[in-house]
Design a protein around this motif. Structure first.
Motif, PDB file in Angstrom:
ATOM      1  N   ALA A 115       0.854  -1.310  -0.091  1.00  0.00           N
ATOM      2  CA  ALA A 115       0.034   0.024   0.113  1.00  0.00           C
ATOM      3  C   ALA A 115       0.885   1.059  -0.151  1.00  0.00           C
ATOM      4  O   ALA A 115       0.670   2.375  -0.707  1.00  0.00           O
ATOM      5  CB  ALA A 115      -0.745   0.058   1.225  1.00  0.00           C
ATOM      6  N   ILE A 116       1.809   1.258   0.945  1.00  0.00           N
ATOM      7  CA  ILE A 116       2.795   2.457   0.873  1.00  0.00           C
ATOM      8  C   ILE A 116       3.468   2.643  -0.406  1.00  0.00           C
ATOM      9  O   ILE A 116       3.361   3.930  -0.861  1.00  0.00           O
ATOM     10  CB  ILE A 116       3.898   2.263   2.096  1.00  0.00           C
ATOM     11  N   VAL A 117       3.948   1.725  -0.992  1.00  0.00           N
ATOM     12  CA  VAL A 117       4.554   1.764  -2.297  1.00  0.00           C
ATOM     13  C   VAL A 117       3.637   2.499  -3.342  1.00  0.00           C
ATOM     14  O   VAL A 117       3.820   3.254  -4.074  1.00  0.00           O
ATOM     15  CB  VAL A 117       5.244   0.578  -2.842  1.00  0.00           C
ATOM     16  N   THR A 118       2.332   1.729  -3.286  1.00  0.00           N
ATOM     17  CA  THR A 118       1.559   2.441  -4.276  1.00  0.00           C
ATOM     18  C   THR A 118       1.129   3.777  -4.071  1.00  0.00           C
ATOM     19  O   THR A 118       1.244   4.529  -5.029  1.00  0.00           O
ATOM     20  CB  THR A 118      -0.056   1.480  -3.962  1.00  0.00           C
ATOM     21  N   PHE A 119       0.884   4.500  -2.737  1.00  0.00           N
ATOM     22  CA  PHE A 119       0.746   5.617  -2.518  1.00  0.00           C
ATOM     23  C   PHE A 119       1.574   6.537  -2.850  1.00  0.00           C
ATOM     24  O   PHE A 119       1.625   7.400  -3.679  1.00  0.00           O
ATOM     25  CB  PHE A 119       0.374   5.875  -1.203  1.00  0.00           C
ATOM     26  N   ALA A 120       2.982   6.002  -2.566  1.00  0.00           N
ATOM     27  CA  ALA A 120       4.193   6.853  -2.756  1.00  0.00           C
ATOM     28  C   ALA A 120       4.512   6.890  -4.395  1.00  0.00           C
ATOM     29  O   ALA A 120       5.069   7.963  -4.629  1.00  0.00           O
ATOM     30  CB  ALA A 120       5.412   6.443  -1.806  1.00  0.00           C
ATOM     31  N   ILE A 121       4.526   5.837  -5.007  1.00  0.00           N
ATOM     32  CA  ILE A 121       5.085   6.039  -6.200  1.00  0.00           C
ATOM     33  C   ILE A 121       3.788   6.250  -7.227  1.00  0.00           C
ATOM     34  O   ILE A 121       4.093   7.274  -7.903  1.00  0.00           O
ATOM     35  CB  ILE A 121       6.056   4.647  -6.504  1.00  0.00           C
ATOM     36  N   PHE A 122       3.067   5.253  -7.518  1.00  0.00           N
ATOM     37  CA  PHE A 122       1.850   5.656  -8.048  1.00  0.00           C
ATOM     38  C   PHE A 122       1.187   6.660  -7.774  1.00  0.00           C
ATOM     39  O   PHE A 122       0.840   7.749  -8.589  1.00  0.00           O
ATOM     40  CB  PHE A 122       0.964   4.363  -8.440  1.00  0.00           C
ATOM     41  N   GLY A 123       0.816   6.923  -6.668  1.00  0.00           N
ATOM     42  CA  GLY A 123      -0.080   8.019  -6.078  1.00  0.00           C
ATOM     43  C   GLY A 123       0.719   9.462  -6.352  1.00  0.00           C
ATOM     44  O   GLY A 123       0.105  10.284  -6.699  1.00  0.00           O
ATOM     45  N   THR A 124       1.869   9.465  -5.843  1.00  0.00           N
ATOM     46  CA  THR A 124       2.657  10.712  -6.193  1.00  0.00           C
ATOM     47  C   THR A 124       2.732  11.142  -7.717  1.00  0.00           C
ATOM     48  O   THR A 124       2.606  12.269  -7.967  1.00  0.00           O
ATOM     49  CB  THR A 124       4.092  10.724  -5.792  1.00  0.00           C
ATOM     50  N   PHE A 125       2.806  10.009  -8.298  1.00  0.00           N
ATOM     51  CA  PHE A 125       3.044  10.217 -10.016  1.00  0.00           C
ATOM     52  C   PHE A 125       1.635  10.829 -10.464  1.00  0.00           C
ATOM     53  O   PHE A 125       1.398  11.938 -11.253  1.00  0.00           O
ATOM     54  CB  PHE A 125       3.308   8.788 -10.787  1.00  0.00           C
ATOM     55  N   VAL A 126       0.379  10.253  -9.832  1.00  0.00           N
ATOM     56  CA  VAL A 126      -1.013  10.640 -10.407  1.00  0.00           C
ATOM     57  C   VAL A 126      -1.120  12.150  -9.805  1.00  0.00           C
ATOM     58  O   VAL A 126      -1.464  13.122 -10.645  1.00  0.00           O
ATOM     59  CB  VAL A 126      -1.970  10.006  -9.864  1.00  0.00           C
ATOM     60  N   ALA A 127      -0.659  12.599  -8.343  1.00  0.00           N
ATOM     61  CA  ALA A 127      -0.855  13.884  -8.146  1.00  0.00           C
ATOM     62  C   ALA A 127      -0.076  14.896  -8.822  1.00  0.00           C
ATOM     63  O   ALA A 127      -0.687  16.065  -9.153  1.00  0.00           O
ATOM     64  CB  ALA A 127      -0.526  13.723  -6.406  1.00  0.00           C
ATOM     65  N   SER A 128       1.118  14.381  -9.134  1.00  0.00           N
ATOM     66  CA  SER A 128       2.112  15.494  -9.971  1.00  0.00           C
ATOM     67  C   SER A 128       1.416  15.815 -11.214  1.00  0.00           C
ATOM     68  O   SER A 128       1.100  16.783 -11.584  1.00  0.00           O
ATOM     69  CB  SER A 128       3.423  15.030 -10.096  1.00  0.00           C
ATOM     70  N   VAL A 129       0.956  14.683 -11.795  1.00  0.00           N
ATOM     71  CA  VAL A 129       0.463  14.874 -13.110  1.00  0.00           C
ATOM     72  C   VAL A 129      -0.907  15.572 -13.362  1.00  0.00           C
ATOM     73  O   VAL A 129      -1.225  16.786 -13.840  1.00  0.00           O
ATOM     74  CB  VAL A 129       0.208  13.377 -13.867  1.00  0.00           C
ATOM     75  N   VAL A 130      -1.817  15.382 -12.184  1.00  0.00           N
ATOM     76  CA  VAL A 130      -3.116  15.849 -11.835  1.00  0.00           C
ATOM     77  C   VAL A 130      -2.872  17.345 -11.721  1.00  0.00           C
ATOM     78  O   VAL A 130      -3.597  18.196 -12.455  1.00  0.00           O
ATOM     79  CB  VAL A 130      -4.095  15.283 -10.980  1.00  0.00           C
ATOM     80  N   THR A 131      -2.043  17.621 -10.627  1.00  0.00           N
ATOM     81  CA  THR A 131      -1.642  19.137 -10.513  1.00  0.00           C
ATOM     82  C   THR A 131      -1.042  19.659 -11.693  1.00  0.00           C
ATOM     83  O   THR A 131      -1.445  21.126 -11.942  1.00  0.00           O
ATOM     84  CB  THR A 131      -0.579  19.267  -9.497  1.00  0.00           C
ATOM     85  N   GLY A 132      -0.139  19.245 -12.447  1.00  0.00           N
ATOM     86  CA  GLY A 132       0.512  19.851 -13.635  1.00  0.00           C
ATOM     87  C   GLY A 132      -0.559  20.246 -14.636  1.00  0.00           C
ATOM     88  O   GLY A 132      -0.626  21.214 -15.039  1.00  0.00           O
ATOM     89  N   VAL A 133      -1.309  19.156 -14.742  1.00  0.00           N
ATOM     90  CA  VAL A 133      -2.325  19.456 -16.006  1.00  0.00           C
ATOM     91  C   VAL A 133      -3.218  20.353 -15.600  1.00  0.00           C
ATOM     92  O   VAL A 133      -3.518  21.542 -16.231  1.00  0.00           O
ATOM     93  CB  VAL A 133      -3.009  17.961 -16.277  1.00  0.00           C
ATOM     94  N   LEU A 134      -3.697  20.427 -14.315  1.00  0.00           N
ATOM     95  CA  LEU A 134      -4.856  21.525 -13.676  1.00  0.00           C
ATOM     96  C   LEU A 134      -4.252  22.754 -13.919  1.00  0.00           C
ATOM     97  O   LEU A 134      -4.770  23.874 -14.347  1.00  0.00           O
ATOM     98  CB  LEU A 134      -5.268  20.906 -12.649  1.00  0.00           C
ATOM     99  N   VAL A 135      -3.071  22.904 -13.503  1.00  0.00           N
ATOM    100  CA  VAL A 135      -2.254  24.194 -13.372  1.00  0.00           C
ATOM    101  C   VAL A 135      -2.196  24.564 -14.829  1.00  0.00           C
ATOM    102  O   VAL A 135      -2.223  25.767 -15.223  1.00  0.00           O
ATOM    103  CB  VAL A 135      -1.046  24.183 -12.866  1.00  0.00           C
ATOM    104  N   TYR A 136      -1.762  23.826 -15.864  1.00  0.00           N
ATOM    105  CA  TYR A 136      -1.829  24.273 -17.050  1.00  0.00           C
ATOM    106  C   TYR A 136      -3.066  24.716 -17.714  1.00  0.00           C
ATOM    107  O   TYR A 136      -3.114  25.494 -18.281  1.00  0.00           O
ATOM    108  CB  TYR A 136      -1.335  23.016 -17.936  1.00  0.00           C
ATOM    109  N   LEU A 137      -3.915  23.842 -17.561  1.00  0.00           N
ATOM    110  CA  LEU A 137      -5.383  24.210 -17.884  1.00  0.00           C
ATOM    111  C   LEU A 137      -5.681  25.377 -17.388  1.00  0.00           C
ATOM    112  O   LEU A 137      -6.504  26.414 -18.101  1.00  0.00           O
ATOM    113  CB  LEU A 137      -6.543  23.175 -17.548  1.00  0.00           C
TER     114      LEU A 137
END
Lengths: 527, 527
Positions: A115-137
């Motif tokens: 669970a930790i690896v999922t949150f830290a690796i996959f989750g952080t990737f998701v959060a980064s991309v979502v934030t990045g895309v939203l800020v860009y939009l």
């Protein structure tokens, strides 16, 4: 020219005066440190959770910085307070991250490893991309300051690094559920490493934009950094375990030598990774985990006590200093407050991004977990809420001021600063209330940490049989991964622990016998 | 501009590459540190006294520096190795000097206090002046490079700072007579403070030459620095004692807070003195003595163990690092070897000056001591021999390169470098042999330190009655001084210890009872 340039030869001036300024600057810093410790102690004693130690330190820094800004402090003294990212990355961060790994309770951590690896690796990737895309939009739709897409992703990466310090101290104080604690702790530590790797990769992409690397190359490059750093850290950790197992330093009068060597290894790991252009943070984190798990038990009894207290001391000094330093710098730096919109929308977007991270990852994790081990909704909410931003985001934002063209870096820096201050003060202050509202407090109080964990541990064996009926191919993959973490425990018990620690030796004195006993006790608990 | 200028904003370059260079540089330093510790351990284990740890570290630094000089190391990595005096004075020296004060055995030290102060203050003054005058005369008579008189005195001051590290580790290993040990230890620690005060005063005289200050002003200025720094140090020490006495931090779960605060005080003292333009070294030394004597006993049992080990660890790291760093820098710096004559004659002159220091001070001390307490000739010879020069002389010489015009500073620096290397390697290597030849070894082996001291302590009471027949006015003065150190012990016993420590409290737990008991035992021994 990159160097620790103290008193450069060409600034002849009067050396006495310079040394005096340095003295005054450092004196002020020490006084703020002492004040923070004392204030933190008083607050904790009176159980005032809405002003945790980190917030208090930040406030002290802010206030003193504000006063220094108003008064006519000499520039020479003032310069001792600038936040230097290199100083942060080379001297303040390593002890904090190492301590995170070193103080990690291995059992809850490893049982929640998937669970930790999922949150830290996959989750952080998701959060980064979502934030990045939203800020860009947001930029494209003229809602906020417009940044190029890669820079939006850089901002997304740096702002996705959550800070473990404040939240965890409150969690510990209130005695939260061990599994929730392990999740928050593990995620916030590992996602620092992930965020910095992502940030560096994006920064590289930005500077190599013209050479047209494709997406695959970026992924490869990122994996290279992450896996390389992890291997370096684990390698150094295992080396240290072997050294202390065979060097025979655990006799009485070599206490100091033993401790000196032990203390040098984490830093060695950090610098080794940095020297190879990898991530020192990832490396030192894993060195911490490995050294606690294997090397630590090879130390003499006295050295064990000493090193544990030593790393705790150094990391609390570094942590407190980071918050003071940050507060001071925020008060002193020039900020471009013209982009208040950017700040406002970023805060909104990171909330959304964190929700995307936490709830999607929790969904994935719950897919493979047996029903009695699923992450309950209130834990998910607590996880979502506990994502305050701290020193890592600040340091990366400061670096972005150098990395990016004038306006962009400055905007990112201002937004990050505002986010850090707001989340540390607001989220940090309200975590206690939130935890009580979500009714996740007290589990740890009813049963001591060890027991309450013991009670719902050993869940793995049934998990593979009882749940494999609903198997889509994706779920199978996830389970495979889950199984591999389980088989790691077996590997550890059967091969790693005997090989790297003195457990198998009968030639040692009573103290080692005792250690062996306690370890055997632990193993019996697993069987 | 004076600042810790890491990664200056204007050197845009590639931040990744800079951080990598820093990583490689620090990595090399850590590897040398580890190597030094391991090598030192092996040497000590095989009882090879002709290559003590400090010499080994110096050699490692020299060799690696030589290799780096031959090879084409990148400048960015190389710059991480330059010896920065400010770094030395602000971060490496404080722990070393504090540990000197902190680890001082108070009983032998205070019973030899008069002698130590005579050697350190009067003796160092004599040695500085003798060296300075001889070097000046050597210049006038064309024997060696000609320096102005004030610069000769500056050289005399900086070269009179003897180094405690190497000699003392051998003394300890061989179990030398406690009184000799206390003399060598006390002198070498206090004379650092004296030498730095003298050097600064002379440097001030040099820059204010035109304003024509008279000799009296210089003396006043020097006393101001010395007494001011001492008071600051003692004041901070007493403050810390009171804080720990009344804050009630010696309960179990505040261990970390207690240690954090305790660890910050010495540095606070150092920076306070530096901030006021006083000598941080003198200040931190006295803080160390006071904190060990009063504050330390107010700590909880665990914290006592921890802080003692902590300061030992930090100071051994700093010490070893200083020798490596020095060796490395000596191999890397450009030296003006054209003045070999200057080097040769300076070595001769410092030998003479040290003789003038030791034998004249021993004569004075013996005038007032009773016959069974006189410093024997073999101890005087051992004292003369043990005056090797170390990091303090090196750091001051490096500072003189900035303080003095091109040729002069460079000559002084080269001479000091040569003297440091020669004395550390030769004297450090032969101390064991010398001690055995002088037959001062083994006294400590026959009886443990404490006992052998107990045997010839309590000598003061008879000393005033038995010897006052031969009283010239000068001798009376000296005795008055001696008496004042004796009355200090009474002051300490009757007022200071009860006021600053928890001894008078019956409200404390068993541990404090124990402490109280042992202290009462000590007092009884004095009665």
């Amino acid at each position: 020219m990159e160097q620790l340039q103290i008193s450069p030869a060409d600034s002849m001036g009067s050396p006495g005066k310079e040394q005096r300024a340095a003295g005054v600057g450092i004196l002020l810093q020490i006084m703020m440190l002492v004040l923070s410790f004392v204030l933190g102690h008083v607050l904790r004693r009176h159980r005032i959770y809405y002003l945790p130690e980190a917030s208090a330190s930040l406030l002290i820094g802010l206030i003193v910085g504000g006063l220094a800004n108003i008064s006519n402090t000499e520039n020479s003294i003032r310069s001792w307070f600038n936040f230097h990212e290199e100083f942060f990355f080379l001297f303040l961060l390593p002890p904090i991250i190492f301590q995170s790994g070193f103080s990690m309770q291995p059992k809850p951590f490893f049982s929640n490893f998937g669970a930790i690896v999922t949150f830290a690796i996959f989750g952080t990737f998701v959060a980064s991309v979502v934030t990045g895309v939203l800020v860009y939009l947001g930029g494209v739709t003229y809602l906020m300051y417009k940044l190029p897409f890669v820079e939006c992703l850089m901002f997304g990466a740096l702002i996705s690094a959550t800070d473990p310090v404040t939240v965890l101290s409150i969690f510990q104080e209130l005695g939260t559920d061990v599994n929730l604690y392990a999740l928050v702790f593990g995620e916030s530590v590992l996602n620092d490493a992930m965020a910095i790797s992502l940030y560096r990769t994006m920064s590289l992409v930005r500077s190599n934009m013209s050479s047209g690397q494709n997406f695959l190359m970026i992924v490869v490059r990122f994996l290279e950094t992450f896996v390389g750093s992890m291997s370096a850290g684990v390698g150094v950790g295992f080396t240290s375990a072997l050294l202390f197992k065979y060097a025979g330093l655990d006799i009485d009068n070599l206490h100091n030598l033993e401790c000196c060597l032990f203390v040098l290894f984490p830093y060695f790991s950090y610098m080794l990774a940095e020297g190879f252009g990898l991530s020192g943070i990832v490396s030192i984190l894993f060195t911490g985990i490995v050294m606690k798990h294997y090397t630590f038990s090879n130390l003499s009894d006295n050295s064990q006590k000493f090193t544990a207290a030593f790393f705790h001391l150094i990391s609390s000094l570094a942590e407190t200093f980071v918050f003071i330093y940050m507060g001071f710098d925020i008060a002193m730096e020039k900020h471009s407050w013209s982009h208040m919109g950017f700040v406002f929308f970023s805060i909104l977007f990171i909330g959304i991004a964190r929700a995307a991270n936490v709830f999607s990852c929790a969904y994935l994790v719950n897919l493979v977990r047996p029903s009695h081990r699923k992450i309950p909704m209130k834990h998910q909410k607590a996880l979502w809420y506990s994502g305050l931003r701290g020193a890592m985001a600040f340091a990366l934002a400061l670096q972005s001021v150098h990395d990016l063209p004038e306006g962009h870096g400055q905007t990112i820096f201002t937004a990050t600063t505002a986010i850090v201050v707001l989340t540390v003060l607001l989220i940090g202050g309200s975590t206690g209330t939130m935890l009580e509202a979500l009714q996740v407090v007290g589990d740890g109080h009813d049963a001591p940490l060890g027991e309450s964990f013991e009670a719902n541990s050993g869940y793995r064996a049934p998990s593979y049989e009882g749940e494999s009926s609903s198997g889509s191919r994706f779920k199978m993959k996830l389970k495979e991964f889950h199984k591999s973490t389980a088989s790691f425990t077996a590997l550890d018990r059967n091969y790693l622990t005997p090989f790297f620690t003195t457990q198998n030796g009968d030639d040692e004195d009573e103290h080692d016998e005792l250690l062996g006993d306690s370890r055997r006790g632990v193993l019996r608990g697993h069987d």
